[in-house]
Each structure stands twice: as C-alpha cells, then as structure tokens.
Design an enzyme around this catalytic site. Structure first.
Site, PDB file in Angstrom:
ATOM      1  N   CYS A  95      35.956  41.873  35.696  1.00  0.00           N
ATOM      2  CA  CYS A  95      36.940  42.627  36.463  1.00  0.00           C
ATOM      3  C   CYS A  95      37.163  42.012  37.854  1.00  0.00           C
ATOM      4  CB  CYS A  95      36.497  44.093  36.539  1.00  0.00           C
ATOM      5  SG  CYS A  95      37.849  45.244  36.769  1.00  0.00           S
ATOM      6  N   ARG A 130      47.798  51.455  35.483  1.00  0.00           N
ATOM      7  CA  ARG A 130      46.558  50.762  35.171  1.00  0.00           C
ATOM      8  C   ARG A 130      46.495  50.586  33.666  1.00  0.00           C
ATOM      9  NH1 ARG A 130      42.813  50.741  39.343  1.00  0.00           N
ATOM     10  NH2 ARG A 130      41.035  50.259  38.007  1.00  0.00           N
ATOM     11  N   HIS A 194      34.631  46.314  30.327  1.00  0.00           N
ATOM     12  CA  HIS A 194      33.450  47.099  30.664  1.00  0.00           C
ATOM     13  C   HIS A 194      32.802  47.506  29.357  1.00  0.00           C
ATOM     14  CE1 HIS A 194      34.897  47.032  34.684  1.00  0.00           C
ATOM     15  NE2 HIS A 194      36.036  47.600  34.342  1.00  0.00           N
TER      16      HIS A 194
END
Lengths: 240, 448
Positions: A95, A130, A194
């Site tokens: 990220c 997002r 993630h």
C-alpha cells in the site's frame, strides 16, 4: 536455529495500519520448518537503514498523516534503500510503502508527495473514491492465485522494467484499468493487498522466504519449503 | 411548535406505540418517519432537555450505561438511548418514546462519531464525553484523525459545551478548541521511561511529528505521554485514577481522586469507562461517595459487550471484539483469571464485523500460549484466517478444534476440559452464536 534472517520493519511504528506485521509473523512461521528464525529491527524516523545488515525488509502502509511525515524522512534513506533493492535485497512493500518506493503519490488533499523513485511507478488519486473489497489475482509466471483485501484511493501506474505481481481476476488492482496488481522488480515485491498478503498466500510467503534464505545461505538446501503445505482443515468439526 | 413538528411528533409516537406494542421493537423506524415529516424534529423534541453526548470508538455503550447509573443517584428523570441506536434515527426515536416530563430532564446519549453533527445541528449539549479513538473498521470511517475531525465538526456547533475527555489519549490534546475541557486519566504508576510497541497507532506528536514517549502507559497509545523533542505532554488531569487495587475477570477495585470504588465488571478498558462516568457525575455535582455506590451496584444491564451463560456444566463468557485494541484488552482481562479456562475465537467478515480481517494480526494472540490454556476453538465463516492466526501465535495444533459452522459450538464447548470458557467473537459471529444458544433455550431470544 541453524539459520537466521535479519529483517527491517521500515517505519513499523508509523506504517502498520492493517496488520502488516503479520507478513513477518507468517514468514517466521514457515521459516521454522527449515530451522530458520527471523529477527526484526524497527527502522523508523531518524534511524539509518543499513543495506548490508538486512536480509529482508517490510515497508507497510500508514494513515495519510503519518505517510507525509515518513515521505520526508524516507529521503534520508533513499540511497541505502535504492542500493539494497538494486543488489537484489528481498523486500515487501504494501500500500503506502509500495507507493513510496515509486516516484510520487498524490495525497489526500491533492498535494504531490515524494517517493524515492527506487522503482519506476507513480501514483495518482481518485476523486472521492476508494477501491475497497476482496481481490483475487493470478501471477502468470507461476500460475499461482493470490487472495487479499484492497482498500486504497491511489491509482498506481507501473513503469519500464516493472512486472505486475499479478493479473486482476476480481477487484481493482493498481488502477482499476490495466488489470495489473502490485509490482515485482528484482527481489522487491509491492502490492495493495492487505490480509496480510503473506498470511493469506502461503505460496508467495514461501517464495519470498526462500529468496531471502538462498541469497544469504547459498550452499544450503531449502527445498523442504516447497513440500510444506499448511493444512487448515485438520481438526475441523463438521455437521454429523 | 410548528404544524410540521406536531404532526411529525404525533406520527413518530404513534409508530413507536404500534411497533412496540405489536412487534416488540421500533428502535429506528419511528424516528425515520418523524424525520421525513420534519427534518428538524430533534430541535423540537429535545428543547427541554439538558443533553450529554457520549462518543468515541470503544466503550460508548458501557460508558453511557454507567453514566446513567451515576446520574440517577441525583437526577431521577434521565432519558437514554438503547445500545446500537446511536445514529440520527435511533436518537429521534429515543426522544419520541420518552414519557412526558414536568421538570427539566437529562438526556444521556451515546452518539456514533460521524453522527455528532447530526445531533448538534438541533441540540446544544451541556457536555460531550470523548472516550477514545482507535482504528476501527477503517472500511467505514477511515483514519483516527478523520474520525476525530468528524466529532469536532459536530462540537464546533456547540462551542460552550464542556468537553470531558480521556486525557491519556494524545489525540484529544492535539487541537486547540474554544470549549472548556476537563480531562480524566490513569495516574497510579511510578514514572518509568518507555515507548509503545511498534505496531501501535497514533504515536506521532501532533506538534512536531516525532515519536511520543511515555512515563507510564496503560494500553495502546494511552498513558502519561510526552514528546522528548518539543515538550508536548499529557494535560493536567481533573479526575485521576490514583490507585489500582485489584483486577479480576469480573470485577475491579480502584480509587478515583482518593475515593475507593468497586466495579462488578472486569477489564482495564472498563475502568476507563467508569472513570468517564465518574467525571460526568462529578461535573454534574453527584458526590463521590454516591458515585461509588452507583458503580458498585450489581446490575446485569451494564455487562454490555460481555455476557455469561451456561452450556451443560460450562461457564461461558462471551465477549464481542471488533478491533485490535479491544481484542488486546480482552486478552489482558482473561489473564487475570486464576482458574483454568479454554479459549475460543470466532471470526466473521460481514459488513457489521468489518469486511477486512487484517486487524487480527495486530492482536496480541502471541500471549495465549503463555497462559497454560489446555484447549482452543477457532471458528466462524473466516475460520481459516483465525485458525492460521492462532497457529502462528504458537497454539499447538493438537489443542485446537476448528468449528466453521457455529451451530456446532455448544457441542464443542461441552467437550472442553475446563469449566471456564472464554469466547471472543466478531459482531455477526456473536449474533449467530446467540441465535443458536437461543434456539437451544440456553439464553432468551432478545438481543443483549
């Protein structure tokens, strides 16, 4: 233990927003099977990064505010990190860490925030959107499928000499357009995953672990890792 | 009173009466209907009340329950919202179902962080309570700084209201506000130079962006913090926990500003909630001895997110977990149990749980193998993730049973070797387990 890898957790006190430390915990778990241990140093603000000391580096993601602080400090480590990557040092960047290895990213308020340009990608931002959700990709070199969870505003575009970590099967990936997710450059792996990525993807965890072990202990045999197969169905109780 | 608000109130009250009488429910629909007819209805409904708003990530529900108990010592007429009804519609419903009152009543409201502004648009609270802000379901609100800003956007409409804030959390000292602020915190430990563990959130000094240090630390990034670089430090505390006498799984003994307290709930995080309730009580002039009396009452109602039930001969404690800070607190609490116990962790990843399970890797499961736990269960829809997490933490495979389908849980619990059993579960996993328990008649069917 017979073997020891030294890992640097880059800015672990500022860039560990989504359990990124789980990547090291998972690697250490698999390492035990070949009698190897992993030690971890926190390398944060004002600490030098010693490229010769480390066999693995983890660079996680952080909150917007923390990342702007890290971006400034990171410039003092630019030369050492670039040398480490160019010399084939194994690294996993997630990220924000992935973004900052590239040239720049666009912050939450539209400002351009400097990376270190060790890798050739750059990151733009989306307006009020997002990419959030489960994601599946396929690494076309190994035909392995990786599962994760993405949650990012940034859209990253890979540069010359960068291969994606995988092709998007489900989800958005680097930018939602070109079906790429993450990056591989030499022994550096970047991703938006993630989960953490190495906790949910045994094959990738063992691949990076093996890279690090073989780079340090060239004469040792770590093929036992390939035979390892974590069984999460043992002791499962199902309806009679 | 306008025609609109009269009609809206009548409609809302009728809907509540109908739903409550015939359906046994009605926690948000009446509010929704009333808001449709008059979006400013809250202004009308709450105009006679002194309102205290309690907000933050963890501990809102219990702090609200404890605050109501404390204030009842002095104020008989208190309105409060039921757990979970902490967004706009639920709050409107709360006022709609209030009985008529002739004096100036108090309302103690648990308000979701992003909904503070929905309240302050129409109501000027007397006080705000800030419990804490931790990383929580970041797929929902984002970062701790944006969450705090959402609260402050609401507080900005009430600049004269007193803020009663957790002084141990650096974030609550990061902005200069016009409001009077009273801080509470822990102040019972000797100073000892230390830093927080690396994977703690919110460690940057808000003034100079260096890493904060601590003279003493309670958990997460809370404690007597200071910045060695610029001198930023914890503010003066008005309400201090000055002694921590004993912590057990189901009770705590401590002193606040010299007053001995006994709380029939375990967990350091619940002492923070009691401290917040004490602070509100003192702010509202409830004598300290009466607060001690209120807090020591044994009252099943305030167990909140912790519930005890019996399966066969097993005593099971079920605890909701939703983020790493809460999970670590629960792990710390069960450590205070000196009886042998088994441990179960149930993980789902539906919207109400938080759809990203990464946070379990910030939970300190590595503590478990040190506790001599003879048997473990991992389960829920994401049983693979939680099973692997426990194995990585060092839980031996031969002590671990995996239960993907939670209808199998009661049978599995009965096979455990200990009388005491702790079950931690995410929200929908808890609901599924409770549903199964209710269908077997182990608990009654209503939601806790």
């Amino acid at each position: 233990m017979t073997y020891t890898l030294h890992a640097a957790h880059l800015y672990g006190d500022l860039m560990n927003t989504y359990g990124d430390i789980g990547n090291i915990l998972a690697m250490r778990y698999y390492a035990k099977a070949v009698d190897a241990d992993i030690t971890v140093d926190l390398v944060s603000l004002d600490d030098p990064f010693d490229a010769d000391k480390y066999d693995f580096a983890l660079f996680g993601g952080g909150q917007d505010y923390e990342q702007t602080i890290v971006s400034k400090d990171l410039q003092t480590k630019k030369a050492a990190l670039t040398a480490y990557i160019e010399n084939g040092g194994p690294m996993l960047a997630i990220c924000g860490g992935f973004q900052m290895l590239g040239h720049y990213y666009i912050g939450a308020h539209g400002e351009k925030i400097a990376g270190i340009g060790a890798l050739d990608h750059y990151t733009l931002s989306q307006d009020n959107n997002r990419f959030i959700g489960n994601i599946t990709i396929e690494n076309t070199e190994t035909n392995q499928t990786y599962y994760g969870f993405e949650n990012h505003n940034g859209t990253t575009f890979l540069g010359e000499g960068e291969r994606p970590l995988g092709k998007v099967l489900q989800g958005n990936g680097n930018n939602g357009k070109d079906q790429t997710e993450g990056v591989i450059y030499k022994n550096t792996f970047g991703s938006y995953f993630h989960g953490p990525i190495l906790a949910r993807n045994e094959a990738l965890a063992k691949r990076i672990l093996k890279l690090a072990l073989e780079r340090k202990y060239a004469d040792a045999d770590f093929s036992a890792l390939d035979q390892l197969n974590e069984d999460l169905t043992k002791n499962v109780v199902t309806k009679p | 009173m306008s025609i609109n608000s009269t009609l809206a109130t009548w409609t809302g009250k009728s809907a509540y009466w109908f739903l409550h009488t015939f359906r046994g429910g009605g926690s948000s629909l009446p509010g929704k209907l009333a808001l449709k007819l008059d979006p400013t209805i809250l202004k009308h409904l709450a105009k006679n009340y002194d309102v205290i708003v309690i907000t933050g990530t963890n501990g809102k529900t219990l702090t609200t329950a404890l605050t109501v108990k404390v204030l009842r010592e002095q104020y008989p007429d208190i309105l409060t919202n039921p757990s979970g009804s902490n967004m706009k519609q639920g709050i409107v419903t709360t006022f709609l179902r209030a009985p008529k009152s002739h004096q100036k009543p108090l309302a103690v409201l648990e308000v979701d962080e992003a909904n503070v502004i929905m309240v302050t648009k129409y109501i000027t609270p007397k006080a705000f309570v800030f419990t804490n802000i931790f990383r929580d379901q970041m797929d929902r609100y984002g970062e701790i700084y944006t969450t705090y800003q959402k609260i402050l956007d609401g507080v900005a409409l009430a600049p004269e209201a007193t803020i009663i804030a957790n002084g141990d959390l650096p974030l609550f000292n990061s902005k200069t506000l016009p409001n009077p602020i009273l801080y509470y915190g822990f102040d019972y430990q000797e100073d000892e130079e230390q830093q927080a563990p690396a994977n703690t959130d919110g460690l940057l000094c808000p003034r100079c962006q260096h890493i904060l240090h601590y003279h003493s630390r309670t958990y997460s990034n809370m404690g007597k913090y200071y910045c060695p670089h610029c001198g930023f430090e914890r503010p003066q505390l008005t309400y201090k926990l000055n002694a921590l006498t004993e912590m057990a799984p189901t009770s705590s003994d401590f002193e606040i500003n010299g007053q001995a307290m006994h709380l029939n709930i375990g967990g350091q995080y619940n002492i923070y909630n009691a401290l917040a309730a004490y602070a509100v009580g003192r702010y509202m002039d409830v004598p300290a001895t009466q607060i001690a009396h209120a807090l020591s009452e044994n009252d099943e109602q305030v167990f909140g997110r912790q519930e005890i039930f019996h399966v066969g001969d097993k005593d099971v404690t079920l605890i909701l977990v939703k983020n790493p800070v809460g999970l670590n607190q629960v792990l710390q609490m069960i450590q205070t149990d000196d009886r042998p116990f088994s441990f179960a962790a149930l993980l789902n990843a539906n919207y109400a749980d938080g759809i990203d399970t990464s946070w379990i890797w910030d939970g300190d499961f590595e503590k478990l193998p040190e506790l001599n736990i003879p048997a473990y269960i991992s389960g829920g829809e994401r049983y693979r993730d939680i099973t692997f997490r426990l194995k990585v933490a060092g839980v031996p495979e031969d002590q671990l049973t995996i239960i993907p389908d939670l209808t199998e849980m009661t049978a599995a619990i009965q096979k455990l070797p200990t009388k005491q059993v702790y079950v931690v579960a995410t929200y929908t996993a808890m609901l599924q387990l409770r549903k199964e328990l209710a269908s077997q008649g182990i608990i009654d069917g209503g939601m806790a």
